[in-house]
Design an enzyme around this catalytic site. Structure first.
Site, PDB file in Angstrom:
ATOM      1  N   CYS A 121       0.808  -1.222   0.000  1.00  0.00           N
ATOM      2  CA  CYS A 121       0.000   0.000   0.000  1.00  0.00           C
ATOM      3  C   CYS A 121       0.842   1.274   0.000  1.00  0.00           C
ATOM      4  O   CYS A 121       2.059   1.234  -0.020  1.00  0.00           O
ATOM      5  CB  CYS A 121      -0.999  -0.039   1.145  1.00  0.00           C
ATOM      6  SG  CYS A 121      -2.296  -1.273   0.843  1.00  0.00           S
ATOM      7  N   LYS A 123       2.427   4.173   1.226  1.00  0.00           N
ATOM      8  CA  LYS A 123       3.759   4.672   1.574  1.00  0.00           C
ATOM      9  C   LYS A 123       4.759   3.553   1.789  1.00  0.00           C
ATOM     10  O   LYS A 123       5.950   3.806   1.963  1.00  0.00           O
ATOM     11  CB  LYS A 123       3.688   5.552   2.840  1.00  0.00           C
ATOM     12  CG  LYS A 123       2.667   6.677   2.764  1.00  0.00           C
ATOM     13  CD  LYS A 123       2.847   7.534   1.532  1.00  0.00           C
ATOM     14  CE  LYS A 123       1.675   8.468   1.325  1.00  0.00           C
ATOM     15  NZ  LYS A 123       0.402   7.809   1.019  1.00  0.00           N
ATOM     16  N   CYS A 194      -6.284  -1.260  -2.904  1.00  0.00           N
ATOM     17  CA  CYS A 194      -7.570  -0.828  -3.458  1.00  0.00           C
ATOM     18  C   CYS A 194      -7.568  -0.949  -4.981  1.00  0.00           C
ATOM     19  O   CYS A 194      -6.551  -0.740  -5.635  1.00  0.00           O
ATOM     20  CB  CYS A 194      -7.877   0.592  -3.021  1.00  0.00           C
ATOM     21  SG  CYS A 194      -8.045   0.751  -1.228  1.00  0.00           S
ATOM     22  N   SER A 473      -5.312  11.801  -2.544  1.00  0.00           N
ATOM     23  CA  SER A 473      -5.341  10.361  -2.716  1.00  0.00           C
ATOM     24  C   SER A 473      -5.302  10.042  -4.197  1.00  0.00           C
ATOM     25  O   SER A 473      -5.746  10.838  -5.031  1.00  0.00           O
ATOM     26  CB  SER A 473      -6.626   9.798  -2.098  1.00  0.00           C
ATOM     27  OG  SER A 473      -6.860   8.481  -2.533  1.00  0.00           O
TER      28      SER A 473
END
Length: 564
Positions: A121, A123, A194, A473
């Site tokens: 994910c 970072k 995601c 985002s």
């Protein structure tokens, strides 16, 4: 071998005793084999990482088969979606530095011969990347993979961005509670990053063209057997890299950084990739890499694949359509778009890696002859608000919007802006200005997904713009300009904008300006109060003291008097 430092000679007898106690040394000959670190990021609260313990076990088995001795360690992870909209988001970008520092610490303290990085994910991938070039030990990356897209009761494909935008629609009364709860329950159906071209998947795709991961890394589903096969394949490649002493800095060159941005343009990646790739260039010792260079790349690379949030297509759709390799093959065949003869972790060049790739669905991946746009899906803007630059995902902007001119409505925090959007203070024709949310000002450069999602969810995606020294985002779409640099906390001119000023966002000319003279801006600067750090203790206080603005990648700057 590098690991001989801790396992050879009479003086290392105590170290050997401790190594035997780990249970990883199973025969006397194991001390003569390469020691391989598995830098994992398993964590229960991040859906993109809940399955990484299992993947690490697959990697361990394959490393032993290939002649190495695996040692797993873990680092932290922050889920940006869960940390969104509250103080948790201030820790997201700073976690990149913690991850890099933690990995560096373990790798250098124990003299590993190679490193298998398992991120997924937002970072975590860039944090591990920074560690890989900093330690410069032979390394390979294999991410956890994307989740499947969700499906609503009405048969609509869903990703996490669907839920963020639904919040605005539900608050505005244009979505029923039944549909809202259905979307919440079904948007994220499996483990994995995601499902759209958000930051995590953007970075994991870029790993392929950087040359640090095998083809398929960015798009192979987390829940598939093929993901486990990629882990095994990567382990064997890593052992070859160790044998040949091919290191990250041999692979991550200035040409590789150029090519990462080229792929970013072709697939319309997250603006966060700009931040992380600039930081990577700095960490790799690549000098004079600035935002203007990125614009030059954008001008020669077409926009070929429009993925959620910019369309309804998911990462699995990209995989089925040919994956990152199919996009890269188009860029190779275009000529002059990338540097295809660079070496990669497979031992082959980029050109060789994608030689057999093809587009299986031209709706998902457009051929180079029929791009969405002749120029890339990301753009860097410059002007009197952003003299050091700003970033916008032009692929997420309605094509009818080429120039937006509106009236500034200014806020000094994310929360103030969200409240104004929710109570309809923000209206058509406004340019929402959110400042003091940069790396130093936030601190931590929090994402502005809630305000942009509320704007789009209310149907104002073409009628309201948002500019900020914070970031977005990868799920953000609309007229959203972020990474404005220098940031307000560093005295950047975004701090000098007043309510009612007219701001122009000109996408074709890549400019961002406020219609105020330099003389007036200088007069306003005289009245500007000195920035005071919002956090006085703990990690964020130290981060505030050292971090730089977005045009550097938001890196930590060591005081010059300590390094002269």
């Amino acid at each position: 071998m590098r690991s001989d430092k801790i396992k050879k000679g009479v003086e290392q007898a105590p170290a050997r005793s401790l190594l035997h106690a780990t249970g990883q040394i199973k025969s006397p000959g194991d001390m003569d084999k390469p020691f391989i670190a598995i830098c994992n990021s398993y964590i229960d609260i991040v859906p993109g990482h809940v399955h990484l313990r299992e993947l690490a076990d697959v990697a361990k088995e394959a490393i032993r088969e290939a002649g190495g001795i695996p040692f797993e360690f873990n680092t932290i992870g922050v889920d940006d979606g869960i940390a969104m909209g509250h103080i948790g988001m201030r820790y997201s970008l700073p976690s990149r530095e913690v991850i890099a520092d933690a990995a560096e610490t373990v790798i250098n303290a124990h003299w590993f011969d190679g490193v298998f990085y398992i991120p997924n994910c937002d970072k975590i991938t860039p944090g591990m990347l920074l560690a890989s070039v900093r330690t410069n030990v032979p390394a390979i990356f294999c991410s956890g993979g994307p989740m499947k897209a969700g499906l609503s009761a009405h048969g609509k494909a869903l990703t996490l961005s669907s839920v963020f935008e639904a919040v605005g629609a539900f608050k505005d009364g244009s979505m029923s509670q039944e549909d809202f709860l259905d979307m919440e329950a079904n948007a994220c159906p499996t483990c994995g990053s995601c499902a759209g071209m958000f930051t995590a998947n953007s970075m994991n795709c870029l790993m392929e063209i950087l040359g640090m991961a095998v083809p398929g890394n960015g798009t192979t589903l987390a829940v598939s057997d093929a993901r486990r096969d990629l882990i095994r394949e990567s382990a064997f490649h890593l052992m070859d890299l160790v044998k040949k002493d091919i290191r990250p800095r041999d692979i991550i060159t200035k040409d590789a950084i150029d090519d990462a941005f080229a792929l970013d343009m072709a697939m319309g990646g997250s603006t966060n990739t700009v931040l992380h790739t600039l930081a990577l260039a700095n960490e790799a010792g690549i000098e004079d890499y600035d935002l203007e260079r990125i614009n030059d790349i954008a001008k020669r690379v077409p926009y070929l694949s429009k993925i959620a949030p910019s369309s309804s297509y998911s990462m699995h759709d990209v995989h089925e359509a040919g994956g990152v390799s199919a996009i890269v093959k188009e860029l190779v065949d275009l000529g002059g778009a990338i540097h295809p003869d660079r070496i990669t972790v497979t031992g082959k060049t980029i050109r060789e890696n994608v030689a057999d790739a093809k587009i299986n669905n031209t709706d998902v991946i457009h051929p180079k002859e029929n791009p969405y746009s002749p120029v890339g899906g990301l753009s860097m803007l410059f002007g009197n608000i952003a003299p050091k630059g700003a970033a916008i995902k032009v692929g997420g902007v309605d094509p009818s919007v080429q120039v937006f001119k509106g009236e500034a409505i200014c806020f000094s925090s994310h929360d103030e802006a969200v409240e104004a959007i929710d109570n309809h203070t923000v209206r058509e024709g406004h340019v929402v200005v959110i400042r003091y949310e940069g790396p130093k000002g936030g601190p931590g450069m929090p994402e502005m997904l809630a305000p942009t999602s509320s704007i789009v969810g209310r149907g104002l995606g073409k009628d309201v713009a948002l500019i900020t020294d914070g970031r977005f985002s990868g799920a953000t779409r609309g007229i959203a300009v972020g990474h404005i640099s220098p940031e307000a906390a560093a005295g950047g001119p975004i701090a000098l904008v007043h309510d009612g000023d007219i701001i122009t966002i000109d996408l074709p000319n890549r400019t961002l300006n406020v219609d105020v003279s330099d003389e007036v801006l200088e007069e306003r600067r005289k009245e500007l109060p000195k920035f005071k750090a919002k956090v006085k203790t703990g990690y964020l206080a130290r981060y505030t003291a050292l971090v730089t603005s977005a045009h550097t990648g938001g890196i930590l700057q060591i005081p010059e008097d300590l390094i002269d």
